[in-house]
Each structure stands twice: as C-alpha cells, then as structure tokens.
Design an enzyme around this catalytic site. Structure first.
Site, PDB file in Angstrom:
ATOM      1  N   GLU A 333       0.833  -1.197   0.000  1.00 45.91           N
ATOM      2  CA  GLU A 333       0.000   0.000   0.000  1.00 45.91           C
ATOM      3  C   GLU A 333       0.870   1.250   0.000  1.00 45.91           C
ATOM      4  O   GLU A 333       0.478   2.283  -0.539  1.00 45.91           O
ATOM      5  CB  GLU A 333      -0.947   0.002   1.207  1.00 45.91           C
ATOM      6  CG  GLU A 333      -2.036   1.060   1.107  1.00 45.91           C
ATOM      7  CD  GLU A 333      -3.127   0.896   2.150  1.00 45.91           C
ATOM      8  OE1 GLU A 333      -4.191   0.352   1.805  1.00 45.91           O
ATOM      9  OE2 GLU A 333      -2.898   1.295   3.313  1.00 45.91           O
ATOM     10  N   HIS A 364       6.839 -27.184   3.372  1.00 40.11           N
ATOM     11  CA  HIS A 364       6.061 -28.289   2.818  1.00 40.11           C
ATOM     12  C   HIS A 364       4.937 -27.791   1.916  1.00 40.11           C
ATOM     13  O   HIS A 364       4.017 -28.557   1.594  1.00 40.11           O
ATOM     14  CB  HIS A 364       5.497 -29.135   3.957  1.00 40.11           C
ATOM     15  CG  HIS A 364       6.568 -29.726   4.826  1.00 40.11           C
ATOM     16  ND1 HIS A 364       7.129 -30.956   4.596  1.00 40.11           N
ATOM     17  CD2 HIS A 364       7.205 -29.218   5.917  1.00 40.11           C
ATOM     18  CE1 HIS A 364       8.049 -31.206   5.511  1.00 40.11           C
ATOM     19  NE2 HIS A 364       8.119 -30.166   6.325  1.00 40.11           N
ATOM     20  N   LYS A 474     -13.861   0.868  -3.701  1.00 45.68           N
ATOM     21  CA  LYS A 474     -14.848   1.152  -2.652  1.00 45.68           C
ATOM     22  C   LYS A 474     -16.004   1.984  -3.202  1.00 45.68           C
ATOM     23  O   LYS A 474     -17.176   1.733  -2.877  1.00 45.68           O
ATOM     24  CB  LYS A 474     -14.173   1.879  -1.483  1.00 45.68           C
ATOM     25  CG  LYS A 474     -13.170   1.034  -0.730  1.00 45.68           C
ATOM     26  CD  LYS A 474     -12.751   1.664   0.586  1.00 45.68           C
ATOM     27  CE  LYS A 474     -12.004   2.946   0.405  1.00 45.68           C
ATOM     28  NZ  LYS A 474     -11.506   3.501   1.679  1.00 45.68           N
TER      29      LYS A 474
END
Length: 501
Positions: A333, A364, A474
């Site tokens: 950001e 793994h 948004k």
C-alpha cells in the site's frame, strides 16, 4: 540525463556475481560489510547479490534522490506526504519528531493509560473481553501485537474483527459474553463502511442481550473525534490520534490500545522504546551503515536489476505468523505506486508483491517453487534465538536448523545428472535474527520495515504515505450496492447471479 537516471543506468549495467563466489572470496570482509546488529537484532545480507559496486551505485542514487533531505523532512514534521499536504509523524509517537507532535503523542499515551486504569477500576462494569473493530491499518497492527505477545497474558481476551463478512463477528460473539465485553471502534476517519457496519451490528448484539446503555460500552480510536461523537460515543471515551499518522503506521498511537490493554502498559512502552531505538539508528546512520537503507539497496537490486516481481517473508516463529500479512499492507500500500513525486510516470518497478508464511510449515507448501521454480524470489527469514515454550530443546533446535539450512540450500543448490533432482542455487536470502520475540524487539523490527519502505520510496521517488489506489473499488462497491451507477453488462450479470434481482 539526471544524476538519478545515470545511477539507474549504472544499476542496469552492473553485473551480479554468483552468491557462492561472493561469499567464498573474502568471507570476513563480506560479513563485516553486510551484517549489522541494531537494537539487539542481527540483520544478515551476506547471502544477497549486493557487492561493493552495487552499493556504491545505489548510494549515488540515494544522494541524487536527496535521501538525507527527505529523511530530515520525515523526522522534523515537514511535508513528507505532498499529495495530501501532510507530515508523516508515526515516529513522533515513539518520541522522535517535531517537539509539539511528540508532546501530543505523550498526552495521547497518558489518556490511553487513564482509560486502561478506568477499565480496570470497573468504570465500564466487569470487563473481561475487548472486541476490536477496524480494518486495514486499524486492525492488522493490533492483531499482530496481541497474537505475537499475548500468549502468556491473562489480562483480557481480545478479538480483532476486520472483515465485513458477518461470519467474523459471529465467531467473536460466540466467544464473548455481552455483559463482560467492551467494544473498541478503530477508524482514522470514522467513516469506513465495513467498520461502521460491524460496529452497528455489535451495538445491536449488546442491546439484544439486555446490556444497559450499550453505546456506553464503546470507545473510539480515531483521528476524527467529531464523527465518533455523532455516532454516539461520548468524548470522554474517545482516544484521538493525529491526522499526520497514517493508518498502516498507526499501531503506535491509540490504534494500539488493544495491545496496551491486553499486554499491560509496560509492554506497550517497551514496544515504543524498541521502535525508538530503530528510529535513532535510521535518523543518524548514513549510507550502507544504515540497515534500513542497505535493505532498500537489496530490494532495488532484485526489483529493478534482476526482475524479481515478488519477495517472500518466512517467520520461523509461530508467534510471528501474522507478520507477513502486516507487511503486505505496509509495503504494497505504501510503495505500490506508478507515479513519481513530480507526477511523472514511474520508469522503474515499484514495490514487489510481498507474501510469505510461517516456518517450517511453508517448507512443505511453497519451497518447491523457491528452490526449483523458474521465478527468482528473494527470501527473508526471521527467527529468534530463544524459544517461548518449555518443551524439549529439540523443538527449537530443529526449527532454527531448518531456517538456516534453507538459506544455505537456496544459495548453494546441488548439481545432479537427473534434472528433476537438480537445484540451480544462486537464490538470495536475508536472515533476521532476534534475541527473543519481545515487545522491544518486535517494536524495533516493525520500525525497521517502516523505514525500509521509506528508503525504497526515496530511491524510487514516490510518496509512500498516500493510498489513492484503494478508493475506486470502494466507490464502485457503494454504487453497485445502491444501484446508483450503470455498470457494464458483465458486472450486472454477475451481481444478479450473486444477489438476485
């Protein structure tokens, strides 16, 4: 050409040597040049492709980009965030900044202590749980602190809820009893849609449970106390912080209240002191002696010379399992930009994708790609000398051995006539070694990453303190939900399929 563009061209012309050759040539000199001990943390860049030539090139770039001047602006309370015409004063929360800002931060911390005293004295009733509602920087930092440092604390149960998905609140409600719960609403602007929706649902939960004066169970952590009061929270229950403290840099302010409550004030003060020690180092150390700037040099080598699009962070410590997520916001950001400070298109690659996990689990899952995949991924290992458990020493010894061995294996590789079993090697890693995971060391570590982000921003010539890229999605979500914007047919069809008419 400018001096900065000359430096970028010099970096493009620079030829990296093999890691094994760099380490073998003069091991003592390499360790002296690329290992630093700051705030009782060992930062080891010996297994990176940095050499004297690359460091000299990037030091010239730092000078051309006025690193010293921008650093002075940062710590003096000058306009470090020009697009919003603001200072960036998170370091003042730790005691290093403009005097008036440091005094304001000290006053806020005193109010936080008084709030904790009031809670402990029963001013809100018999409180056992804190429900912290926020998102982004208002949640990631507190969540990291409580998860990493609260293992042995029995002061208060803390749940951090960020997602607007109701399942997140449901989970917290199931764990807490309403009559013993305090709710902290954390939002810099106190206008964040997801946070306010969750806050309203928490208020309804308290009300339906028969809690007397449910809004009286709320406190606000915000830079906009007026909006918090409009929502209904009394001024005496608001802990306001400065607008010059960015959300992703705000855990040192009242946004860190959940950690201060859960861990106790002494632990929070130690967190601040650890960060302050890193602040002093970053402010005073020059060139490659500055560990944050040295780290940024390595970042630029990989992003803008060797073409690495990602950087992986693996904490070989269960307590730091949330650190990669915290760093994702801090780094991407801040420096995920495409425009320079003067408004020109950015010619270089900005922040790489930050990702990671916890060791040894990640070995793994994703280390196959790191060792044998076609992508070159710089890896950062974080490990502590001292464990936080009383189990057999074999647990910690195995953990540390795996961490160190992975870095060695990435660098050295292994030849084989069977190509499927060959390891190419020459893959870089950094190791950060803490004495222990403590409030002080975690404070210093987080501050290191903050200043590393800033140093990278200076080298790139971008502003790390705005985040306009989060706004469009948004706005469109609001328009889509309200039906006030005409969207393309594909989006309309998807919305209809998801929610119906």
């Amino acid at each position: 050409m400018t001096i900065a563009s000359d430096a970028w061209q010099a970096l493009a012309d620079w030829q990296p040597q093999k890691l094994t050759d760099l380490v073998a040539a003069d091991p003592d000199a390499r360790l002296q040049a690329l290992v630093r001990n700051v705030a009782d943390i060992r930062f080891d860049f010996a297994k990176t492709h940095l050499d004297a030539a690359a460091i000299a090139i990037l030091a010239n770039l730092a000078e051309a980009q006025d690193f010293g001047g921008r650093r002075k602006t940062l710590f003096s309370g000058g306009i470090a965030n020009p697009t919003e015409n603001r200072a960036a004063e998170h370091s003042a929360e730790r005691g290093d900044g403009a005097p008036e800002s440091v005094h304001a931060a000290q006053a806020l911390h005193q109010r936080m202590r008084m709030m904790i005293d009031a809670i402990e004295a029963g001013a809100f009733g018999e409180i056992r749980h804190l429900l912290h509602i926020g998102i982004g920087g208002s949640a990631l930092g507190p969540d990291l602190l409580v998860d990493a440092l609260g293992r042995h604390s029995d002061r208060y149960d803390v749940a951090v809820v960020s997602n607007v998905d109701g399942a997140a609140l449901d989970e917290a409600f199931a764990k807490f009893s309403p009559e013993h719960t305090l709710v902290a609403v954390a939002s810099k602007t106190f206008t964040t849609t997801e946070t306010l929706l969750n806050a309203n649902s928490a208020l309804q939960w308290l009300d339906e449970a028969g809690v007397a004066d449910p809004v009286g169970r709320f406190i606000a952590l915000t830079a906009n106390p007026g909006r918090a009061m409009e929502w209904g929270i009394d001024e005496t229950r608001i802990l306001p912080f400065s607008e010059t403290v960015g959300g992703r840099y705000s855990l040192w302010s009242s946004i860190g209240f959940p950690a201060a409550l859960a861990l106790g004030w002494d632990a929070f003060a130690d967190l601040l002191e650890g960060a302050a020690e890193m602040d002093r180092h970053f402010r005073l150390a020059d060139g490659a002696d500055n560990i944050c700037l040295l780290a940024a040099f390595a970042d630029q080598v990989y992003a803008n010379r060797l073409g690495c699009q990602t950087r992986a962070v693996f904490a070989y410590d269960e307590r730091l399992r949330l650190l990669p997520a915290y760093l994702q916001q801090l780094e991407m950001e801040s420096n995920g930009k495409s425009v320079t400070l003067d408004g020109a298109p950015l010619a270089q690659h900005s922040a790489p994708v930050t990702w990671g996990g916890v060791g040894t689990d990640a070995q793994h899952a994703v280390f196959q790609l790191l060792h044998q995949g076609t992508h070159l991924v710089p890896v950062e290992f974080i490990v502590a000398r001292e464990p936080d458990h009383l189990l057999d020493d074999a647990h910690h010894e195995t953990l540390v051995a795996n961490c160190i061995a992975q870095g060695a294996a990435l660098m050295a590789g292994r030849a084989s006539d069977d190509r499927a079993r060959a390891y190419p090697g020459d893959r870089p890693s950094t190791t950060i070694l803490l004495d222990q995971v403590s409030p002080r060391s975690l404070g210093a570590l987080i501050a290191f990453y903050e200043h590393r982000v800033f140093a990278n921003a200076v080298l790139l010539g971008v502003n790390p303190f705005d985040q306009f890229g989060v706004e469009l999605g948004k706005e469109m979500a609001k328009g889509l939900a309200e039906g006030t914007v005409d969207f393309d047919p594909a989006t309309q069809a998807l919305m209809k399929a998801a929610l119906g008419d």
